[in-house]
Design a protein around this motif. Structure first.
Motif, mmCIF file in Angstrom:
data_model
loop_
_atom_site.group_PDB
_atom_site.id
_atom_site.type_symbol
_atom_site.label_atom_id
_atom_site.label_comp_id
_atom_site.label_asym_id
_atom_site.label_seq_id
_atom_site.Cartn_x
_atom_site.Cartn_y
_atom_site.Cartn_z
ATOM 1 N N MET A 187 39.677 44.670 37.559
ATOM 2 C CA MET A 187 40.276 45.057 38.749
ATOM 3 C C MET A 187 41.696 45.083 38.439
ATOM 4 S SD MET A 187 42.261 44.498 41.599
ATOM 5 C CE MET A 187 42.227 42.824 41.619
ATOM 6 N N THR A 188 42.361 46.296 38.688
ATOM 7 C CA THR A 188 43.759 46.169 38.662
ATOM 8 C C THR A 188 44.229 47.179 39.744
ATOM 9 O OG1 THR A 188 43.745 48.257 37.397
ATOM 10 C CG2 THR A 188 43.464 46.264 36.175
ATOM 11 N N THR A 189 45.471 46.591 40.335
ATOM 12 C CA THR A 189 46.105 47.153 41.416
ATOM 13 C C THR A 189 47.615 47.005 41.454
ATOM 14 O OG1 THR A 189 46.315 47.757 43.957
ATOM 15 C CG2 THR A 189 45.718 45.322 43.075
ATOM 16 N N THR A 190 48.606 47.926 41.938
ATOM 17 C CA THR A 190 49.704 47.418 42.638
ATOM 18 C C THR A 190 49.691 47.532 43.900
ATOM 19 O OG1 THR A 190 50.189 49.903 42.319
ATOM 20 C CG2 THR A 190 51.013 48.596 40.501
ATOM 21 N N ALA A 191 48.891 47.153 44.522
ATOM 22 C CA ALA A 191 48.883 47.189 45.972
ATOM 23 C C ALA A 191 48.464 46.012 46.684
ATOM 24 C CB ALA A 191 47.846 48.232 46.484
ATOM 25 N N ALA A 192 48.613 44.589 45.920
ATOM 26 C CA ALA A 192 48.110 43.531 46.236
ATOM 27 C C ALA A 192 49.605 42.611 46.562
ATOM 28 C CB ALA A 192 47.423 42.649 44.920
ATOM 29 N N TYR A 193 50.026 42.729 47.770
ATOM 30 C CA TYR A 193 51.301 42.169 48.071
ATOM 31 C C TYR A 193 51.087 40.696 48.230
ATOM 32 C CZ TYR A 193 55.525 40.887 50.803
ATOM 33 O OH TYR A 193 56.592 40.422 51.178
ATOM 34 N N PRO A 194 52.016 39.819 47.780
ATOM 35 C CA PRO A 194 53.533 40.083 47.015
ATOM 36 C C PRO A 194 53.460 40.240 45.648
ATOM 37 C CG PRO A 194 53.414 37.774 47.556
ATOM 38 C CD PRO A 194 52.121 38.318 48.036
ATOM 39 N N GLY A 195 52.313 40.337 45.092
ATOM 40 C CA GLY A 195 51.925 40.251 43.596
ATOM 41 C C GLY A 195 51.501 38.852 43.101
ATOM 42 N N HIS A 196 50.470 38.978 42.312
ATOM 43 C CA HIS A 196 50.074 37.688 41.804
ATOM 44 C C HIS A 196 49.993 38.116 40.181
ATOM 45 C CE1 HIS A 196 48.988 36.786 45.771
ATOM 46 N NE2 HIS A 196 48.504 38.018 46.026
ATOM 47 N N PRO A 197 49.934 36.679 39.662
ATOM 48 C CA PRO A 197 49.777 36.711 37.860
ATOM 49 C C PRO A 197 48.491 37.460 37.709
ATOM 50 C CG PRO A 197 50.566 34.624 38.783
ATOM 51 C CD PRO A 197 50.198 35.423 39.892
ATOM 52 N N GLU A 198 48.296 38.080 36.325
ATOM 53 C CA GLU A 198 47.336 38.567 36.014
ATOM 54 C C GLU A 198 46.293 37.484 35.444
ATOM 55 O OE1 GLU A 198 50.515 38.463 33.106
ATOM 56 O OE2 GLU A 198 50.329 39.345 35.025
ATOM 57 N N ARG A 199 45.129 37.740 35.521
ATOM 58 C CA ARG A 199 43.990 36.743 35.038
ATOM 59 C C ARG A 199 43.068 37.188 34.175
ATOM 60 N NH1 ARG A 199 41.966 31.752 37.418
ATOM 61 N NH2 ARG A 199 43.525 32.006 39.169
ATOM 62 N N ILE A 200 42.568 36.550 32.968
ATOM 63 C CA ILE A 200 41.632 36.803 32.112
ATOM 64 C C ILE A 200 40.569 35.533 32.339
ATOM 65 C CG2 ILE A 200 40.739 37.007 29.740
ATOM 66 C CD1 ILE A 200 43.296 39.029 29.206
ATOM 67 N N GLU A 201 39.514 35.553 32.154
ATOM 68 C CA GLU A 201 38.457 34.584 32.398
ATOM 69 C C GLU A 201 37.442 34.944 31.293
ATOM 70 O OE1 GLU A 201 38.282 31.826 34.330
ATOM 71 O OE2 GLU A 201 39.919 32.604 35.888
ATOM 72 N N ILE A 202 37.013 33.916 30.564
ATOM 73 C CA ILE A 202 36.158 34.224 29.560
ATOM 74 C C ILE A 202 35.102 32.987 29.533
ATOM 75 C CG2 ILE A 202 35.703 34.302 26.958
ATOM 76 C CD1 ILE A 202 38.291 35.783 26.842
ATOM 77 N N ILE A 203 33.662 33.173 29.720
ATOM 78 C CA ILE A 203 32.799 32.283 29.732
ATOM 79 C C ILE A 203 32.069 32.398 28.204
ATOM 80 C CG2 ILE A 203 30.529 31.487 30.646
ATOM 81 C CD1 ILE A 203 31.506 33.018 33.397
ATOM 82 N N GLY A 204 32.171 31.224 27.596
ATOM 83 C CA GLY A 204 31.578 31.070 26.459
ATOM 84 C C GLY A 204 30.509 30.107 26.299
ATOM 85 N N ARG A 205 29.540 30.118 25.198
ATOM 86 C CA ARG A 205 28.411 29.115 25.080
ATOM 87 C C ARG A 205 29.256 27.462 25.103
ATOM 88 N NH1 ARG A 205 23.834 31.889 21.698
ATOM 89 N NH2 ARG A 205 23.677 33.803 22.943
ATOM 90 N N LYS A 206 30.168 27.408 24.634
ATOM 91 C CA LYS A 206 30.741 26.106 24.386
ATOM 92 C C LYS A 206 31.835 25.960 25.205
ATOM 93 C CE LYS A 206 29.839 26.211 19.360
ATOM 94 N NZ LYS A 206 30.542 26.250 17.959
ATOM 95 N N GLY A 207 32.452 26.691 26.063
ATOM 96 C CA GLY A 207 33.415 26.457 27.083
ATOM 97 C C GLY A 207 33.819 27.481 27.865
ATOM 98 N N HIS A 208 34.881 27.528 28.516
ATOM 99 C CA HIS A 208 35.511 28.367 29.330
ATOM 100 C C HIS A 208 37.202 28.521 29.406
ATOM 101 C CE1 HIS A 208 37.310 29.831 33.475
ATOM 102 N NE2 HIS A 208 36.410 30.704 33.201
ATOM 103 N N ALA A 209 37.528 29.726 29.187
ATOM 104 C CA ALA A 209 38.881 30.009 29.186
ATOM 105 C C ALA A 209 39.274 30.548 30.398
ATOM 106 C CB ALA A 209 39.311 30.529 28.097
ATOM 107 N N SER A 210 40.287 30.227 30.977
ATOM 108 C CA SER A 210 41.181 30.793 31.866
ATOM 109 C C SER A 210 42.780 31.196 31.742
ATOM 110 C CB SER A 210 40.937 30.058 33.145
ATOM 111 O OG SER A 210 41.706 30.500 34.402
ATOM 112 N N LEU A 211 43.231 32.172 31.588
ATOM 113 C CA LEU A 211 44.323 32.502 31.094
ATOM 114 C C LEU A 211 45.219 33.409 32.428
ATOM 115 C CD1 LEU A 211 46.543 33.060 28.961
ATOM 116 C CD2 LEU A 211 45.646 35.051 28.339
ATOM 117 N N VAL A 212 46.083 32.683 33.100
ATOM 118 C CA VAL A 212 46.368 33.162 34.387
ATOM 119 C C VAL A 212 48.063 33.316 33.865
ATOM 120 C CG1 VAL A 212 47.086 32.753 36.813
ATOM 121 C CG2 VAL A 212 45.048 31.762 35.602
ATOM 122 N N GLY A 213 48.644 34.553 33.988
ATOM 123 C CA GLY A 213 49.930 34.886 33.713
ATOM 124 C C GLY A 213 49.987 34.260 32.083
#
Length: 340
Positions: free
Chosen positions: A233-259
């Motif tokens: 999901m990408t947009t430039t209409a989400a006021y006032p703007g929030h950091p981009e986020r990548i979430e990865i679910i792995g069999r051994k763990g979880h990664a959350s990259l926010v900004g």
């Protein structure tokens, strides 16, 4: 000691700011011999802020035998023409994203660099953030295990004043909307981390929050390189703007990259955090981010020239991300010039 590489900057708009700050930091590696603008006013304004010689004569800069590399920061619609001229004059080229207005012109630029035997790098700096590098290393080493699912969200904001600037949000100048102009950084990083093998479904539109020609909202169902489900999901209409986020679910763990901040949580109880180095330009102030990643891009490009290796983001790598943008918008049925 490392010999310095002579550099010219072509294009002195807002994109020149992080590059110029980076080149000041990298004075032991690069000597800026020229900073080129089409207009005397912009060159004068730039010269008042940075200690580099300015000119409106691009030919003079390219004729300088001391210039080995050029950083092209002009609008996307001119990337092929300007970069091809630099390559013909024997210069290495680092070009701002996106590669060009269309994938076809981007491919022509990548091919021109191969024919010239010169290094072509592309400014997709999110790959160089410390948190991104740590996440890439964790995935490559199998620390998270097989990827079972992933997601990418870029909930940014741009006010209408941004799109009221001449050419902003048009196909003729930018080539595309949120995917190609803003979210391309995160999409490129996401693709480099987990791969994208298929676009299953997609939606794209221009919301009522903006008057513009291109899209400001895109969502998609994807499959990763290994066939795991993924969402976008990408947009430039989400006021006032929030950091981009990548979430990865792995069999051994979880990664959350926010900004620029990474959290790793492993099933064996271990946790790891890489703190963010600053804001990400997600709101109305498009230059609200540190220049650390840009400095890393330029340093990588300079090392690639010195050693003869490929830069991290080659023309072909940037082209693959741009072709993914095309595929998403094609599946969404978003009409664009030349693509129905």
């Amino acid at each position: 000691m490392t010999a310095t590489i002579g550099v010219a900057i072509i294009g002195l708009g807002p994109a020149s700011l992080p590059h110029s700050k980076s080149l000041i930091d990298l004075q032991d590696q690069a000597q800026v011999r020229w900073a080129v603008s089409r207009t005397a006013e912009r060159a004068e304004d730039y010269g008042a802020r940075f200690p580099f010689r300015t000119t409106t004569d691009m030919e003079a800069a390219l004729a300088d035998e001391g210039v080995a590399a050029v950083i092209v920061l002009t609008p996307p619609s001119s990337h092929l023409d300007v970069s091809a001229l630099c390559l013909e004059r024997g210069k290495h080229v680092l070009v701002e994203k996106p590669l060009e207005l269309t994938s076809e012109r981007g491919a022509a630029l990548a091919q021109a660099a191969r024919r010239a035997g010169r290094t072509l790098g592309v400014v997709l700096q999110h790959r160089f953030r410390p948190a991104s590098l740590r996440l890439k290393a964790a995935l490559d080493a199998g620390e998270l295990g097989a990827v079972e699912a992933a997601s990418l969200a870029v909930p940014w904001w741009r006010p209408q004043a941004y799109y009221d600037e001449p050419g902003r949000g048009t196909f003729a100048r930018d080539g595309g909307g949120v995917l190609l102009t803003q979210a391309i950084h995160s999409l490129d990083l996401f693709r480099s981390l987990v791969g994208v093998s298929r676009v299953v479904a997609a939606q794209a539109r221009t919301t009522g929050l903006h008057r513009m020609e291109t899209e400001d909202y895109v969502s998609a169902l994807l499959e990763t390189g290994d066939g795991a489900p993924a969402t976008l999901m990408t947009t430039t209409a989400a006021y006032p703007g929030h950091p981009e986020r990548i979430e990865i679910i792995g069999r051994k763990g979880h990664a959350s990259l926010v900004g620029g901040r990474l959290e790793l949580a492993f099933l064996d109880g271990r946790r790891e955090t890489v703190e963010a180095e600053g804001a990400t330009g997600s709101g109305a102030n498009i230059m609200d981010f540190p220049h650390d990643a840009h400095r890393a891009v330029i340093a990588d490009f300079l090392e690639a020239i010195r050693t003869g290796r490929e830069p991290v983001v080659t023309g072909e790598e940037a082209l693959a991300s741009q072709q993914l943008v095309d595929e998403i918008l094609d599946v969404a049925g978003f009409r664009r010039p030349g693509r129905g």
